[in-house]
Design a protein around this motif. Sequence first.
Motif, PDB file in Angstrom:
ATOM      1  N   LEU A  52      81.343  -7.190 -56.078  1.00  0.00           N
ATOM      2  CA  LEU A  52      80.536  -6.279 -56.877  1.00  0.00           C
ATOM      3  C   LEU A  52      79.146  -6.204 -56.254  1.00  0.00           C
ATOM      4  N   PHE A  53      78.701  -4.983 -55.987  1.00  0.00           N
ATOM      5  CA  PHE A  53      77.384  -4.760 -55.394  1.00  0.00           C
ATOM      6  C   PHE A  53      76.551  -3.920 -56.357  1.00  0.00           C
ATOM      7  N   ASP A  54      75.408  -4.427 -56.776  1.00  0.00           N
ATOM      8  CA  ASP A  54      74.507  -3.698 -57.657  1.00  0.00           C
ATOM      9  C   ASP A  54      73.299  -3.239 -56.852  1.00  0.00           C
ATOM     10  N   GLU A  55      73.326  -2.000 -56.420  1.00  0.00           N
ATOM     11  CA  GLU A  55      72.220  -1.422 -55.643  1.00  0.00           C
ATOM     12  C   GLU A  55      71.742  -2.386 -54.552  1.00  0.00           C
ATOM     13  N   PRO A  56      72.632  -2.785 -53.644  1.00  0.00           N
ATOM     14  CA  PRO A  56      72.270  -3.817 -52.662  1.00  0.00           C
ATOM     15  C   PRO A  56      71.218  -3.401 -51.648  1.00  0.00           C
ATOM     16  N   THR A  57      70.900  -2.119 -51.574  1.00  0.00           N
ATOM     17  CA  THR A  57      69.896  -1.671 -50.598  1.00  0.00           C
ATOM     18  C   THR A  57      68.598  -1.211 -51.249  1.00  0.00           C
ATOM     19  N   SER A  58      68.522  -1.224 -52.571  1.00  0.00           N
ATOM     20  CA  SER A  58      67.349  -0.640 -53.238  1.00  0.00           C
ATOM     21  C   SER A  58      66.058  -1.417 -52.993  1.00  0.00           C
ATOM     22  N   ALA A  59      66.144  -2.703 -52.724  1.00  0.00           N
ATOM     23  CA  ALA A  59      64.937  -3.504 -52.502  1.00  0.00           C
ATOM     24  C   ALA A  59      64.549  -3.586 -51.021  1.00  0.00           C
ATOM     25  N   LEU A  60      65.237  -2.816 -50.177  1.00  0.00           N
ATOM     26  CA  LEU A  60      65.010  -2.909 -48.731  1.00  0.00           C
ATOM     27  C   LEU A  60      64.151  -1.772 -48.207  1.00  0.00           C
ATOM     28  N   MET A  74      85.859  -3.347 -53.378  1.00  0.00           N
ATOM     29  CA  MET A  74      84.441  -3.398 -53.711  1.00  0.00           C
ATOM     30  C   MET A  74      84.127  -2.379 -54.796  1.00  0.00           C
ATOM     31  N   LEU A  75      83.301  -2.776 -55.740  1.00  0.00           N
ATOM     32  CA  LEU A  75      82.706  -1.870 -56.705  1.00  0.00           C
ATOM     33  C   LEU A  75      81.230  -1.846 -56.368  1.00  0.00           C
ATOM     34  N   VAL A  76      80.720  -0.663 -56.053  1.00  0.00           N
ATOM     35  CA  VAL A  76      79.356  -0.543 -55.555  1.00  0.00           C
ATOM     36  C   VAL A  76      78.574   0.437 -56.426  1.00  0.00           C
ATOM     37  N   VAL A  77      77.499  -0.035 -57.016  1.00  0.00           N
ATOM     38  CA  VAL A  77      76.565   0.846 -57.702  1.00  0.00           C
ATOM     39  C   VAL A  77      75.531   1.216 -56.646  1.00  0.00           C
TER      40      VAL A  77
END
Length: 189
Positions: free
Chosen positions: A106-114, A136-139
């Motif tokens: 599960l990925f919760d906005e994995p790139t938003s803090a980059l 994978m479930l990706v938000v």
Amino acid sequence: LDVPTAGRVWYNGQDLTHADDGTLTQFRRDNVGFVFQFYNLIPSLTARENVAIVTEIARQPMPPEEALALVGLGERLDHFPAQMSGGEQQRVAIARALAMQPRVMLFDEPTSALDPEMVKEVLDVMRQLADSGMTMLVVTHEMGFAKNVANRIFFMHGGKIAVDDTPKNVFENPSNQRLQDFLGKILNH
């Protein structure tokens, strides 16, 4: 992590809707890898040590060195988070989840803090996971990634699933007016 207010939660024939805390904890340890927006790394631990933490609770853990090599950080094992870029730190977080050998990630906005320059390295790792067959479930708001990697897309509006369709239909023939408005703003800026 949340208690459902309606509906049912099933995984591989197991009804988790009313499972107790102990059952849910064991289910997560055995089946689910989590990667959040923020890396949640322990600053005083190296990359190897941050990944090793989960190997103590996983049913069949992957060695930290192997998990870090899978995300392209085999040479950064003994580096501390402060010695790594944001993209590298997020890849350590992905390696930590992978070390549990989960069935689902599960990925919760994995790139938003980059920073924008670091987004590609994280998305490349996620693309490799998808290509390897990882569920994978990706938000995400990374529409190009979703279009190219997903086999099913859910569009949420008002806390509910407004669209459940294929990437082709979502991007080429969106059936929902709110989805059309969203894509118009995201893709045409």
